[in-house]
Write an enzyme that holds these catalytic residues in place. Structure first.
Site, mmCIF file in Angstrom:
data_model
loop_
_atom_site.group_PDB
_atom_site.id
_atom_site.type_symbol
_atom_site.label_atom_id
_atom_site.label_comp_id
_atom_site.label_asym_id
_atom_site.label_seq_id
_atom_site.Cartn_x
_atom_site.Cartn_y
_atom_site.Cartn_z
ATOM 1 N N VAL A 115 0.712 -1.134 0.019
ATOM 2 C CA VAL A 115 -0.020 -0.161 -0.121
ATOM 3 C C VAL A 115 0.953 1.323 -0.105
ATOM 4 O O VAL A 115 1.826 1.310 0.480
ATOM 5 C CB VAL A 115 -1.049 0.126 1.182
ATOM 6 C CG1 VAL A 115 -1.886 1.385 1.153
ATOM 7 C CG2 VAL A 115 -1.720 -1.469 1.451
ATOM 8 N N CYS A 116 0.587 2.287 -0.931
ATOM 9 C CA CYS A 116 1.226 3.280 -0.912
ATOM 10 C C CYS A 116 2.832 2.962 -1.113
ATOM 11 O O CYS A 116 3.179 2.573 -2.061
ATOM 12 C CB CYS A 116 0.953 4.231 0.433
ATOM 13 S SG CYS A 116 1.547 6.234 0.233
ATOM 14 N N THR A 117 3.660 3.787 -0.370
ATOM 15 C CA THR A 117 4.794 3.624 -0.613
ATOM 16 C C THR A 117 5.654 2.336 0.089
ATOM 17 O O THR A 117 6.931 2.201 -0.045
ATOM 18 C CB THR A 117 5.822 4.868 -0.003
ATOM 19 O OG1 THR A 117 5.540 4.885 1.543
ATOM 20 C CG2 THR A 117 5.555 6.018 -0.563
ATOM 21 N N THR A 129 2.674 3.405 -6.797
ATOM 22 C CA THR A 129 3.056 3.730 -5.693
ATOM 23 C C THR A 129 2.161 5.143 -5.678
ATOM 24 O O THR A 129 1.619 5.607 -6.296
ATOM 25 C CB THR A 129 4.418 3.876 -4.942
ATOM 26 O OG1 THR A 129 4.283 4.238 -3.540
ATOM 27 C CG2 THR A 129 4.883 5.149 -5.990
#
Length: 319
Positions: free
Chosen positions: A104-106, A124
């Site tokens: 998730v995300c970074t 990302t």
């Protein structure tokens, strides 16, 4: 169905919603379909971790003692951009054993650092796509989608995109009705396909510095069905077409045509999701002119025609 184990990796500096958002989806699925998912959390030493917002999370166990999960979830946050080398080593060893590896995300930076994204397509958070592409040239970074699934590895954009991806996994496991029920309980819409843009046209583009150009941006948003040719917009900004096009791109980061395309697509999507208006009327009010022109734009950008998009992503009118 045997329970699917979901293991969330915890570390200092993670973004709390990257963990709690997806886990609430899987927890909701476990309530709806008892035994569907078993949720665990683990940190390097089994010790509490402090999130980027100051919350303290107490893991169930240490990563060293964790069994191989069906779904391994790696969240993002500042801590994922400067990960403990031991965490990267653990993900490198154990990530390939999971039936599904999810970031998730970074959190994608941890997977990339472990070499697990080499030769794969991934995404990302939009603000870190350039950095990830620069630091890991073997990874094909796509900055636009909400999430990307490449084989058993799935990567998602910032924060709420983790919820979208978790809902997609639940839909794959338990069916659309189950995922829709969970989405309703979480007061989110089961409507964002993975290849939907991470943000609206207004957020994707920078706000112009000069007032005439900002006025043009607002005009485009409020009048998607108007004549939005460069000549017309340039006249509104009181600039020559060439000067306008150059200035607009310099100050917003995209050409006038691309900005208009995004605004019209977003407007049409919103009407398909939130109204019962016919496709022909939506095409007209969104500035496409004809249903065929709108269909081509949807297929080109979202990979699905308007009617199918509405069928899949318009929420039901009753609980």
């Amino acid at each position: 169905m045997a329970p699917r184990t979901v293991l969330a990796v915890l570390f200092d500096g993670l973004q709390s919603l990257d963990v709690t958002g997806p886990l609430e989806v899987f927890a909701g699925a476990a309530l709806l379909s008892p035994g569907a998912y078993r949720i665990r959390t683990a940190s390097l030493d089994g010790a509490p971790v402090r999130t980027s917002s100051g919350l303290t999370l107490l893991p169930d166990e240490s990563l060293a003692g964790a069994k191989d999960p069906d779904i391994l979830l790696v969240p993002g946050g500042p801590g994922s951009l400067r990960p403990d080398p031991r965490l990267v080593d653990w993900v490198r060893e154990r990530g390939p054993r999971a039936a599904r590896l999810v970031s998730v995300c970074t959190g994608a930076a941890v997977l990339a650092g472990a070499g697990l994204l080499d030769g794969r397509r991934a995404t990302t958070h939009w603000a870190y796509c350039d950095r990830l592409a620069r630091e890991h040239p073997a990874v094909e970074i796509d900055p636009d989608p909400v999430y990307v699934r490449d084989g058993h590895i799935s990567t998602s954009a910032g924060v709420t995109a983790g919820i979208d991806l978790a809902l997609a996994l639940v839909e794959e496991d338990l069916g659309r009705d189950a995922a829709l029920t969970i989405a309703r309980h979480l007061v989110v819409f089961l409507r964002r396909p993975g290849n939907q843009a991470q943000f609206s046209a207004q957020l994707a583009a920078q706000t112009a510095q000069r007032e005439p150009l900002r006025d043009v941006q607002r005009w485009i948003t409020d009048h998607p069905d108007a004549d939005l040719s460069v000549d017309t917009l340039a006249d509104r900004a009181r600039l020559s077409p060439r000067h306008f096009a150059r200035a607009f791109r310099a100050e917003t980061g995209m050409t006038p045509g691309r900005y208009v395309d995004r605004v019209r697509l977003e407007h049409a999507r919103r009407l398909l999701e939130d109204t019962a208006d016919g496709v022909e009327e939506i095409a007209r009010t969104s500035g496409y002119g004809t249903p065929e022109a709108m269909r081509r734009a949807f297929v080109r950008t979202l990979g699905t025609p308007p009617a199918e998009y509405r069928r899949r992503f318009r929420p039901a009118t009753t609980p």
